[in-house]
Design an enzyme around this catalytic site. Structure first.
Site, PDB file in Angstrom:
ATOM      1  N   ASN A   8       1.170  -1.284  -0.947  1.00 56.25           N
ATOM      2  CA  ASN A   8      -0.058  -0.100   0.056  1.00 56.25           C
ATOM      3  C   ASN A   8       0.527   1.201   0.523  1.00 56.25           C
ATOM      4  O   ASN A   8       1.373   1.805   1.131  1.00 56.25           O
ATOM      5  CB  ASN A   8      -0.856  -0.474   1.043  1.00 56.25           C
ATOM      6  CG  ASN A   8      -1.877   1.249   1.181  1.00 56.25           C
ATOM      7  OD1 ASN A   8      -1.904   1.978   0.011  1.00 56.25           O
ATOM      8  ND2 ASN A   8      -2.072   1.317   2.312  1.00 56.25           N
ATOM      9  N   LYS A  10      -0.281   3.854  -0.346  1.00 53.81           N
ATOM     10  CA  LYS A  10      -0.607   4.752   0.166  1.00 53.81           C
ATOM     11  C   LYS A  10      -0.327   6.499  -0.829  1.00 53.81           C
ATOM     12  O   LYS A  10      -0.538   6.779  -2.575  1.00 53.81           O
ATOM     13  CB  LYS A  10       0.026   5.726   1.969  1.00 53.81           C
ATOM     14  CG  LYS A  10      -0.410   4.728   2.844  1.00 53.81           C
ATOM     15  CD  LYS A  10       0.024   4.366   3.894  1.00 53.81           C
ATOM     16  CE  LYS A  10      -0.212   3.662   4.684  1.00 53.81           C
ATOM     17  NZ  LYS A  10      -0.086   3.529   6.343  1.00 53.81           N
ATOM     18  N   HIS A  93      -9.895   0.823   4.258  1.00 48.76           N
ATOM     19  CA  HIS A  93      -8.129   0.760   5.622  1.00 48.76           C
ATOM     20  C   HIS A  93      -8.590   1.869   6.274  1.00 48.76           C
ATOM     21  O   HIS A  93      -9.086   2.940   6.491  1.00 48.76           O
ATOM     22  CB  HIS A  93      -7.702   1.624   4.132  1.00 48.76           C
ATOM     23  CG  HIS A  93      -5.647   2.010   4.999  1.00 48.76           C
ATOM     24  ND1 HIS A  93      -5.179   2.965   6.206  1.00 48.76           N
ATOM     25  CD2 HIS A  93      -4.611   0.911   5.482  1.00 48.76           C
ATOM     26  CE1 HIS A  93      -4.131   2.549   6.209  1.00 48.76           C
ATOM     27  NE2 HIS A  93      -3.461   1.312   5.484  1.00 48.76           N
ATOM     28  N   GLU A  95      -7.142   4.740   7.851  1.00 52.96           N
ATOM     29  CA  GLU A  95      -6.512   6.392   7.057  1.00 52.96           C
ATOM     30  C   GLU A  95      -8.244   6.586   6.706  1.00 52.96           C
ATOM     31  O   GLU A  95      -8.015   7.558   6.914  1.00 52.96           O
ATOM     32  CB  GLU A  95      -5.529   5.815   6.946  1.00 52.96           C
ATOM     33  CG  GLU A  95      -5.046   6.187   7.714  1.00 52.96           C
ATOM     34  CD  GLU A  95      -3.105   5.262   6.385  1.00 52.96           C
ATOM     35  OE1 GLU A  95      -3.233   5.930   5.476  1.00 52.96           O
ATOM     36  OE2 GLU A  95      -2.299   4.935   7.075  1.00 52.96           O
ATOM     37  N   GLU A 163      -6.204  -5.594   9.984  1.00 54.00           N
ATOM     38  CA  GLU A 163      -5.225  -4.299  10.625  1.00 54.00           C
ATOM     39  C   GLU A 163      -5.995  -3.658  11.971  1.00 54.00           C
ATOM     40  O   GLU A 163      -6.195  -2.230  11.879  1.00 54.00           O
ATOM     41  CB  GLU A 163      -4.943  -3.272   9.239  1.00 54.00           C
ATOM     42  CG  GLU A 163      -4.098  -3.702   8.094  1.00 54.00           C
ATOM     43  CD  GLU A 163      -3.514  -2.412   7.566  1.00 54.00           C
ATOM     44  OE1 GLU A 163      -2.330  -3.047   6.620  1.00 54.00           O
ATOM     45  OE2 GLU A 163      -4.066  -1.507   6.662  1.00 54.00           O
ATOM     46  N   GLY A 169       1.654   2.156  10.610  1.00 54.75           N
ATOM     47  CA  GLY A 169       3.442   3.376  10.748  1.00 54.75           C
ATOM     48  C   GLY A 169       4.336   3.160  12.322  1.00 54.75           C
ATOM     49  O   GLY A 169       4.905   4.469  12.457  1.00 54.75           O
ATOM     50  N   SER A 209       2.704  -2.429  10.068  1.00 56.09           N
ATOM     51  CA  SER A 209       4.550  -2.850  10.342  1.00 56.09           C
ATOM     52  C   SER A 209       5.452  -4.153  10.694  1.00 56.09           C
ATOM     53  O   SER A 209       6.044  -5.011  10.755  1.00 56.09           O
ATOM     54  CB  SER A 209       4.664  -2.550  12.576  1.00 56.09           C
ATOM     55  OG  SER A 209       4.164  -1.012  12.595  1.00 56.09           O
ATOM     56  N   GLY A 231       4.978   1.167   5.095  1.00 58.90           N
ATOM     57  CA  GLY A 231       5.737   1.729   4.725  1.00 58.90           C
ATOM     58  C   GLY A 231       6.672   1.013   4.124  1.00 58.90           C
ATOM     59  O   GLY A 231       7.398   1.159   3.249  1.00 58.90           O
TER      60      GLY A 231
HETATM   61  C1  PEP Z   1      -0.742  -0.346   5.946  1.00 69.12           C
HETATM   62  O1  PEP Z   1      -1.322   1.252   6.913  1.00 69.12           O
HETATM   63  O2  PEP Z   1      -2.071  -0.443   5.376  1.00 69.12           O
HETATM   64  C2  PEP Z   1       0.255  -0.749   7.066  1.00 69.12           C
HETATM   65  C3  PEP Z   1      -0.012  -1.943   7.199  1.00 69.12           C
HETATM   66  O3  PEP Z   1       1.386   0.145   6.922  1.00 69.12           O
HETATM   67  P1  PEP Z   1       2.263   0.152   7.818  1.00 69.12           P
HETATM   68  O4  PEP Z   1       3.317  -1.497   7.183  1.00 69.12           O
HETATM   69  O5  PEP Z   1       3.608   1.330   6.999  1.00 69.12           O
HETATM   70  O6  PEP Z   1       2.606  -0.366   9.158  1.00 69.12           O
END
Ligand code: PEP
Length: 253
Positions: A8, A10, A93, A95, A163, A169, A209, A231
């Protein structure tokens, strides 16, 4: 079940860097057992899909509108994503739920639109830190699933991503035991009732993460059928290392 490793991106990436990242992922994809997916920002989907044509790396969107077309300024519909070369779309998601107030009902409508357009929806669910600390993680996720997944989601090959909001993040992850428990609970919910056999085939991704250093441990948990990576998906070598860890996991169902 073949694991799915989804990136992703983003709101990251102008054309040159997005294309370079996509090409670097494709260059390292040979021999990776897992299915690979990158989800660039909407502006790059067509260009990335073109660059990845003929490679094993699929392209997806990060959201879609619930309607096919109409007066919805700034939105992108599921048929538009498919037309641009996307095969998947991330929906709900955290966000988007937080920044755009998306509800379970809206996520469900978007998932129906995605399926109707021939896209595979990846529906995200996950508890906040306060909810986990209050011991409410499983009921919260169960409610999100019940509200967000259309009836034929499993039969049509939809994907679920667990998630935990507090792990996205932040560099923090649940314990492997907690991940396994949540994925087991999600699987149980998916296979309850008439959804049984199809529910057993739904891929349940873990997201939050995931990094090269923790991927093998997370991906070897029961009912973890891949990862949604934020990320670390912006660095081709890290994303590919996570994918390699999925391929190296012990025997899967
Ligand atoms: C995400 O936003 O879907 C995600 C898993 O981000 P990160 O891997 O950065 O925690």
């Amino acid at each position: 079940m073949r694991p799915l490793i989804a990136g992703n991106w983003k709101m990251h990436g102008l054309r040159a860097e997005g294309l370079a990242l996509a090409r670097a992922v494709a260059a390292g994809a040979g021999g990776v057992a897992a299915e690979l997916l990158v989800c660039p920002p909407a502006t790059l989907i067509a260009a990335v899909a073109e660059a990845l044509a003929g490679t094993p790396v699929a392209v997806g969107g990060q959201d879609c509108h619930e309607r096919e077309k109409g007066p919805h300024t700034g939105d992108v519909s599921a048929p538009m994503l498919a037309d641009a070369g996307a095969r998947y779309v991330i929906l709900g998601h955290s966000e988007r739920r937080a920044e755009h107030g998306e509800t379970d009902a809206q996520v469900r409508a978007k998932a129906m639109a995605a399926l109707a357009a021939g896209l595979t929806p990846i529906v995200c669910v996950g508890e906040s830190e306060a909810q986990r600390l209050a011991g409410e993680a499983e009921p919260v996720v169960a409610r999100q699933l019940a509200g967000s997944l259309p009836e034929d989601f499993a039969v049509q090959g939809g994907v679920v991503a667990y998630e935990p909001v507090w792990a996205i993040g932040t560099g923090r992850t649940p314990t492997e035991t907690d991940i396994a428990a949540m994925h087991g609970a999600i699987r149980a919910q998916l296979t309850r009732g008439t959804g049984g056999p199809a529910g057993a085939r739904v891929r349940i991704l873990y997201g939050g993460s995931v990094k090269p250093g923790n991927a093998a441990a997370i991906l070897s948990q029961p009912d973890v059928d891949g990862a949604l990576v934020g990320g670390a998906s912006l660095v081709a070598a890290d994303f590919l290392a996570i994918a390699a860890a999925a391929g190296a996991s012990p025997a899967r169902r």
